[in-house]
Write a protein that holds these residues in place. Structure first.
Motif, PDB file in Angstrom:
ATOM      1  N   ILE A  11     -10.388  28.439  74.673  1.00 13.41           N
ATOM      2  CA  ILE A  11     -11.261  28.891  75.755  1.00 13.41           C
ATOM      3  C   ILE A  11     -10.861  28.163  77.033  1.00 13.41           C
ATOM      4  CG2 ILE A  11     -13.620  29.156  76.582  1.00 13.41           C
ATOM      5  CD1 ILE A  11     -13.126  30.709  74.044  1.00 13.41           C
ATOM      6  N   GLN A  12     -10.467  28.918  78.070  1.00 11.84           N
ATOM      7  CA  GLN A  12     -10.135  28.323  79.362  1.00 11.84           C
ATOM      8  C   GLN A  12     -11.406  28.256  80.201  1.00 11.84           C
ATOM      9  OE1 GLN A  12      -6.401  29.782  81.182  1.00 11.84           O
ATOM     10  NE2 GLN A  12      -6.177  31.108  79.384  1.00 11.84           N
ATOM     11  N   CYS A  13     -11.862  27.056  80.481  1.00  9.22           N
ATOM     12  CA  CYS A  13     -13.163  26.854  81.114  1.00  9.22           C
ATOM     13  C   CYS A  13     -13.062  26.688  82.626  1.00  9.22           C
ATOM     14  CB  CYS A  13     -13.844  25.621  80.523  1.00  9.22           C
ATOM     15  SG  CYS A  13     -14.193  25.756  78.753  1.00  9.22           S
ATOM     16  N   LYS A  67     -20.869  31.738  77.415  1.00 12.00           N
ATOM     17  CA  LYS A  67     -20.151  31.306  76.215  1.00 12.00           C
ATOM     18  C   LYS A  67     -19.663  29.870  76.357  1.00 12.00           C
ATOM     19  CE  LYS A  67     -18.541  35.941  74.925  1.00 12.00           C
ATOM     20  NZ  LYS A  67     -17.351  36.821  74.701  1.00 12.00           N
ATOM     21  N   GLU A  68     -19.093  29.536  77.520  1.00 10.23           N
ATOM     22  CA  GLU A  68     -18.580  28.191  77.737  1.00 10.23           C
ATOM     23  C   GLU A  68     -19.707  27.163  77.657  1.00 10.23           C
ATOM     24  OE1 GLU A  68     -16.550  28.202  81.481  1.00 10.23           O
ATOM     25  OE2 GLU A  68     -15.269  29.885  80.918  1.00 10.23           O
ATOM     26  N   TYR A  86     -27.128  32.309  91.855  1.00 10.90           N
ATOM     27  CA  TYR A  86     -26.343  33.497  91.513  1.00 10.90           C
ATOM     28  C   TYR A  86     -25.478  33.156  90.298  1.00 10.90           C
ATOM     29  CZ  TYR A  86     -27.704  34.993  96.186  1.00 10.90           C
ATOM     30  OH  TYR A  86     -28.432  35.323  97.309  1.00 10.90           O
ATOM     31  N   ILE A  87     -25.594  33.958  89.266  1.00  7.38           N
ATOM     32  CA  ILE A  87     -24.779  33.777  88.073  1.00  7.38           C
ATOM     33  C   ILE A  87     -23.636  34.778  88.131  1.00  7.38           C
ATOM     34  CG2 ILE A  87     -24.708  33.816  85.547  1.00  7.38           C
ATOM     35  CD1 ILE A  87     -27.702  33.292  85.553  1.00  7.38           C
ATOM     36  N   THR A  88     -22.415  34.264  88.219  1.00  7.12           N
ATOM     37  CA  THR A  88     -21.227  35.110  88.155  1.00  7.12           C
ATOM     38  C   THR A  88     -20.615  34.939  86.775  1.00  7.12           C
ATOM     39  OG1 THR A  88     -19.569  33.480  88.869  1.00  7.12           O
ATOM     40  CG2 THR A  88     -20.874  34.541  90.601  1.00  7.12           C
ATOM     41  N   PRO A  89     -19.674  35.794  86.377  1.00  6.02           N
ATOM     42  CA  PRO A  89     -19.054  35.604  85.063  1.00  6.02           C
ATOM     43  C   PRO A  89     -18.446  34.229  84.872  1.00  6.02           C
ATOM     44  CG  PRO A  89     -18.537  37.787  85.900  1.00  6.02           C
ATOM     45  CD  PRO A  89     -19.243  37.059  87.006  1.00  6.02           C
ATOM     46  N   ARG A  90     -18.094  33.545  85.976  1.00  4.09           N
ATOM     47  CA  ARG A  90     -17.391  32.267  85.865  1.00  4.09           C
ATOM     48  C   ARG A  90     -18.137  31.059  86.442  1.00  4.09           C
ATOM     49  NH1 ARG A  90     -13.310  31.090  82.390  1.00  4.09           N
ATOM     50  NH2 ARG A  90     -12.049  32.933  82.053  1.00  4.09           N
ATOM     51  N   GLY A  91     -19.288  31.247  87.049  1.00  2.00           N
ATOM     52  CA  GLY A  91     -19.910  30.091  87.677  1.00  2.00           C
ATOM     53  C   GLY A  91     -21.384  30.279  87.991  1.00  2.00           C
ATOM     54  N   PHE A 101     -10.910  25.377  70.771  1.00  2.00           N
ATOM     55  CA  PHE A 101     -10.390  24.384  71.717  1.00  2.00           C
ATOM     56  C   PHE A 101     -10.817  24.791  73.115  1.00  2.00           C
ATOM     57  CE2 PHE A 101      -6.709  22.991  74.447  1.00  2.00           C
ATOM     58  CZ  PHE A 101      -7.015  21.632  74.417  1.00  2.00           C
ATOM     59  N   LEU A 102     -11.536  23.889  73.803  1.00  2.00           N
ATOM     60  CA  LEU A 102     -12.016  24.151  75.159  1.00  2.00           C
ATOM     61  C   LEU A 102     -11.270  23.252  76.128  1.00  2.00           C
ATOM     62  CD1 LEU A 102     -15.120  23.905  73.333  1.00  2.00           C
ATOM     63  CD2 LEU A 102     -15.372  25.603  75.127  1.00  2.00           C
ATOM     64  N   ILE A 103     -10.692  23.860  77.168  1.00  2.00           N
ATOM     65  CA  ILE A 103      -9.906  23.109  78.144  1.00  2.00           C
ATOM     66  C   ILE A 103     -10.107  23.736  79.520  1.00  2.00           C
ATOM     67  CG2 ILE A 103      -7.858  24.534  77.645  1.00  2.00           C
ATOM     68  CD1 ILE A 103      -6.139  22.054  78.327  1.00  2.00           C
ATOM     69  N   THR A 104     -10.148  22.907  80.549  1.00  2.00           N
ATOM     70  CA  THR A 104     -10.272  23.463  81.896  1.00  2.00           C
ATOM     71  C   THR A 104      -8.983  24.201  82.257  1.00  2.00           C
ATOM     72  OG1 THR A 104      -9.386  21.525  83.048  1.00  2.00           O
ATOM     73  CG2 THR A 104     -11.752  21.530  82.565  1.00  2.00           C
ATOM     74  N   ALA A 105      -9.128  25.269  83.003  1.00  2.00           N
ATOM     75  CA  ALA A 105      -7.956  26.051  83.404  1.00  2.00           C
ATOM     76  C   ALA A 105      -7.005  25.221  84.254  1.00  2.00           C
ATOM     77  CB  ALA A 105      -8.397  27.310  84.171  1.00  2.00           C
TER      78      ALA A 105
END
Length: 354
Positions: free
Chosen positions: A328-330, A257-258, A148-153, A294-298
């Protein structure tokens, strides 16, 4: 996420999906307050009745907590928020745990205005409310894995194998057995997925096309698309996200995107390109105005113990706007996010190599 009220220091939100729980788990951090309907036992109602001990009655009421900790597991359907009661009909000052579930309304309150990072995360969650979850079947001749692909995972669901065990390359299956296997999978998928859920059939070779033909022959009218990948299983699912093989269907999803941006970062790392990671290199890139994305985990962004250049990551990241960089908060609920954690939780695509 549905935003019911948005003020500088107070947000009232309605939880509509599992991704909203992920968002709330990062917004509801220590120091803030969260209010929602909950239950407490009223100890004034204990005693004896007819010679028997009477259990204290549970009363539903509005309870506001000063947040101490939160507990959330990826793709679960609830979030636990622990803290001390600030507002309730009784028991003020005692510990309480709110269990936040889908369709609950919550109210977040901050002493000072919410940060720009929080606003951005809320905006993304509001936008994601318009995006549906997508089913992804990675198809091989003798094994089919549903994701299952959700917007976040990326969440792994069911797995079907033709023999119910491991693969054996020397074991030939007749076309009749293969057809029965596909028929059973189609029945299971039909029972599992809502009719409105889009389904992507992916994998190497032709088995995905055969399964698509079978589903159409049985009258399935959901949106279905066959997409070729060079690998099967989870590796193939990551390939789909990384290479953007689903086209416009996933182009606006945060996970797509991430994954694409992080893959670009890994490519630059392997060629000594324009990329920086680690507090020292990132601080230098910021000072030179070299950061483009800049990519960083939330999680790291809101960590009060970790420091970069003597500042928390959240305070340091406020300087990105001054140099025209994008943050970008990943999420870490997909493989690329887990790779980012392994790199320290933050990486930057630069305008030029340093």
């Amino acid at each position: 996420m549905k935003i019911l009220k948005r003020e500088p220091t107070k947000w009232r939100l309605r939880i509509e999906s599992e991704d909203d729980l992920w968002t709330l788990s990062h917004l509801a951090r220590p120091g803030l307050s969260i209010g929602m309907l909950g239950e407490r036992r009223d100890q004034t109602t204990t005693g004896e009745e007819g010679g028997r001990a009477k259990v204290a009655e549970r009363k539903k009421m509005w309870i506001r907590l000063k947040i101490a900790t939160t507990e959330y597991q990826a793709f679960s359907e609830l979030l636990r928020v622990h803290g001390l009661i600030e507002e309730a009909q009784f028991d003020v000052g005692l510990h309480h745990t709110h269990i936040v579930e889908l369709r609950n309304d919550v109210e977040l309150t901050a002493i000072h205005a919410f940060s720009q990072a929080d606003y951005e995360l809320l905006r993304q969650s509001e936008k994601a409310a318009q995006q549906t979850n997508i089913a992804l079947a990675m198809v091989e001749t003798d094994e089919i894995v549903l994701f299952y692909i959700t917007p976040r995972g990326l969440k792994e669901g069911a797995t079907w194998t033709m023999r119910g065990g491991g693969k054996r390359g020397d074991l030939k299956q007749s076309s009749g057995i293969a057809a029965t296997f596909r028929s059973n999978v189609i029945k299971a998928v039909t029972a599992t997925l809502d009719e409105s859920t889009p389904l992507l059939l992916c994998g190497p070779g032709h088995p995905r096309d055969v399964l698509l033909s079978d589903m159409k022959a049985l009258g399935h009218t959901r949106f279905m698309k066959s997409i070729a990948t060079s690998m099967a299983g989870r590796a193939g699912a990551n390939e789909l996200l990384r290479e953007g093989l689903a086209g416009d269907l996933l182009s606006e999803y945060a996970i797509s995107k991430e994954t694409s941006l992080l893959d670009e970062a890994w490519t630059r790392l392997s060629t000594n390109g324009a990329v920086a990671y680690g507090p020292e290199a990132l601080a230098k890139a910021m000072d030179e105005g070299a950061i483009e994305v800049f990519l960083i985990t939330a999680d790291l962004l809101r960590n009060q113990d970790q420091r970069i250049n003597g500042k928390t990551w959240a305070i340091w990241a406020e300087g990105l706007a001054d140099i025209g960089a994008t943050m970008i908060q990943c999420s870490v609920d997909h493989d690329a996010g887990q790779q980012l954690v392994g790199m320290g939780g933050a990486i930057a695509l630069l305008r030029y190599a340093m």
